[in-house]
Design an enzyme around this catalytic site. Structure first.
Site, short mmCIF file in Angstrom:
data_model
loop_
_atom_site.label_atom_id
_atom_site.label_comp_id
_atom_site.label_asym_id
_atom_site.label_seq_id
_atom_site.Cartn_x
_atom_site.Cartn_y
_atom_site.Cartn_z
N GLU A 102 3.51 -6.07 -7.24
CA GLU A 102 2.77 -5.67 -8.44
C GLU A 102 3.31 -4.32 -8.92
OE1 GLU A 102 1.27 -6.15 -11.01
OE2 GLU A 102 -0.91 -6.24 -10.82
N ASP A 103 3.20 -4.10 -10.21
CA ASP A 103 3.70 -2.83 -10.75
C ASP A 103 2.79 -1.65 -10.41
OD1 ASP A 103 1.65 -3.80 -12.35
OD2 ASP A 103 2.74 -3.63 -14.24
N ASP A 106 -4.63 0.14 -10.13
CA ASP A 106 -5.47 1.12 -10.81
C ASP A 106 -6.87 1.02 -10.18
OD1 ASP A 106 -6.32 2.91 -12.81
OD2 ASP A 106 -6.58 1.36 -14.30
N PHE A 155 -2.17 7.24 -18.04
CA PHE A 155 -1.63 5.95 -18.46
C PHE A 155 -0.11 6.09 -18.57
CE2 PHE A 155 -0.50 2.43 -21.21
CZ PHE A 155 -1.20 1.41 -20.59
N ARG A 168 8.64 -1.69 -21.72
CA ARG A 168 8.87 -2.27 -20.40
C ARG A 168 10.32 -2.08 -19.94
NH1 ARG A 168 4.40 -5.47 -19.04
NH2 ARG A 168 3.41 -6.58 -20.75
P1 IMP Z 1 -6.48 -2.81 -12.01
O1 IMP Z 1 -7.02 -4.22 -11.96
O2 IMP Z 1 -7.47 -1.87 -12.63
O3 IMP Z 1 -5.97 -2.32 -10.68
O4 IMP Z 1 -5.33 -2.80 -13.06
C1 IMP Z 1 -4.13 -3.31 -12.83
C2 IMP Z 1 -3.44 -3.68 -14.13
O5 IMP Z 1 -3.81 -2.82 -15.22
C3 IMP Z 1 -1.96 -3.52 -13.94
O6 IMP Z 1 -1.38 -4.70 -13.46
C4 IMP Z 1 -1.51 -3.15 -15.33
O7 IMP Z 1 -1.27 -4.32 -16.07
C5 IMP Z 1 -2.68 -2.44 -15.95
N1 IMP Z 1 -2.51 -0.96 -15.86
C6 IMP Z 1 -3.27 -0.11 -15.15
N2 IMP Z 1 -2.86 1.16 -15.31
C7 IMP Z 1 -1.79 1.10 -16.14
C8 IMP Z 1 -0.90 2.10 -16.68
O8 IMP Z 1 -1.00 3.31 -16.41
N3 IMP Z 1 0.07 1.64 -17.51
C9 IMP Z 1 0.23 0.33 -17.83
N4 IMP Z 1 -0.57 -0.64 -17.34
C10 IMP Z 1 -1.58 -0.26 -16.50
#
Ligand code: IMP
Length: 182
Positions: A102-103, A106, A155, A168
């Site tokens: 995963e990238d 958050d 972000f 991207r």
């Molecule tokens: P989570 O479910 O809150 O952990 O969010 C994960 C997803 O939110 C990631 O796979 C990203 O697609 C998006 N995301 C969260 N933070 C960022 C950021 O700083 N930049 C771009 N995408 C983000």
């Protein structure tokens, strides 16, 4: 880098060379941990494709790949916690040594959902590899086995991560000027 990026960029958080050096290390670490085994990497689209492509080329163990696409509803810069599967795996992961790639993590909602879902499909093992960890924002605990970088609560875009579908393909990770969001 192109002018259109310079116009919107606030700060470079992780230069391309720093990312490449860390991804090489992660590839070595995974190759050593999985010596003698065949890994099955599950890339989470769209954000993880750049990271996955570089990580995969640093593996010295046999590897196969599949992709999932998920979307978490919410505004462009905050997730809401509702995860929808847009594209599921094409192959069975039963009995395989799976690593979710995963990238960014958050709040942890997307990954914890994916881990629970894939666990029900009976892989031999299941680990998680993320490039970026925004641990200060975590609301749902998720075990991370391999982490590229801890980053502050900002972000970020580039190296697979987007804002509104853009940036991207930029080879480094950066923040955007506030006026870009308004
Ligand atoms: P989570 O479910 O809150 O952990 O969010 C994960 C997803 O939110 C990631 O796979 C990203 O697609 C998006 N995301 C969260 N933070 C960022 C950021 O700083 N930049 C771009 N995408 C983000």
């Amino acid at each position: 880098m192109a002018d259109y990026v310079e116009e919107v960029r606030q700060e470079i958080l992780l230069p391309a060379e720093t990312i490449q050096a860390r991804v090489t290390e992660l590839g070595r670490q995974i190759s050593s941990d999985y010596r003698g085994r065949h890994v099955f990497l599950v890339g989470v689209l769209k954000g993880a494709w750049v990271f996955l492509a570089d990580l995969a080329r640093n593996l010295t163990v046999p590897a196969s790949f599949d992709f999932m696409s998920v979307s978490s509803y919410g505004s462009a810069t905050k997730t809401s916690g509702v995860v929808q599967i847009l594209k599921d795996l094409e192959e069975s992961i039963e009995g395989r040594d799976v690593i979710i790639v995963e990238d960014i993590v958050d709040t942890g909602l997307t990954l914890s959902y994916l881990v629970s879902l894939l666990q029900t499909r009976k892989p031999a093992s299941l680990r998680v590899c993320v490039l970026l960890d925004k641990s200060s924002r975590r609301t749902t605990a998720v075990p991370l086995d391999y982490v590229g970088f801890e980053i502050p609560d900002a972000f970020v875009v580039g190296y697979g991560l987007d804002y509104s579908g853009r940036y991207r393909n930029v080879p480094y990770i950066f923040t955007l000027r506030p006026e870009v969001y308004s």
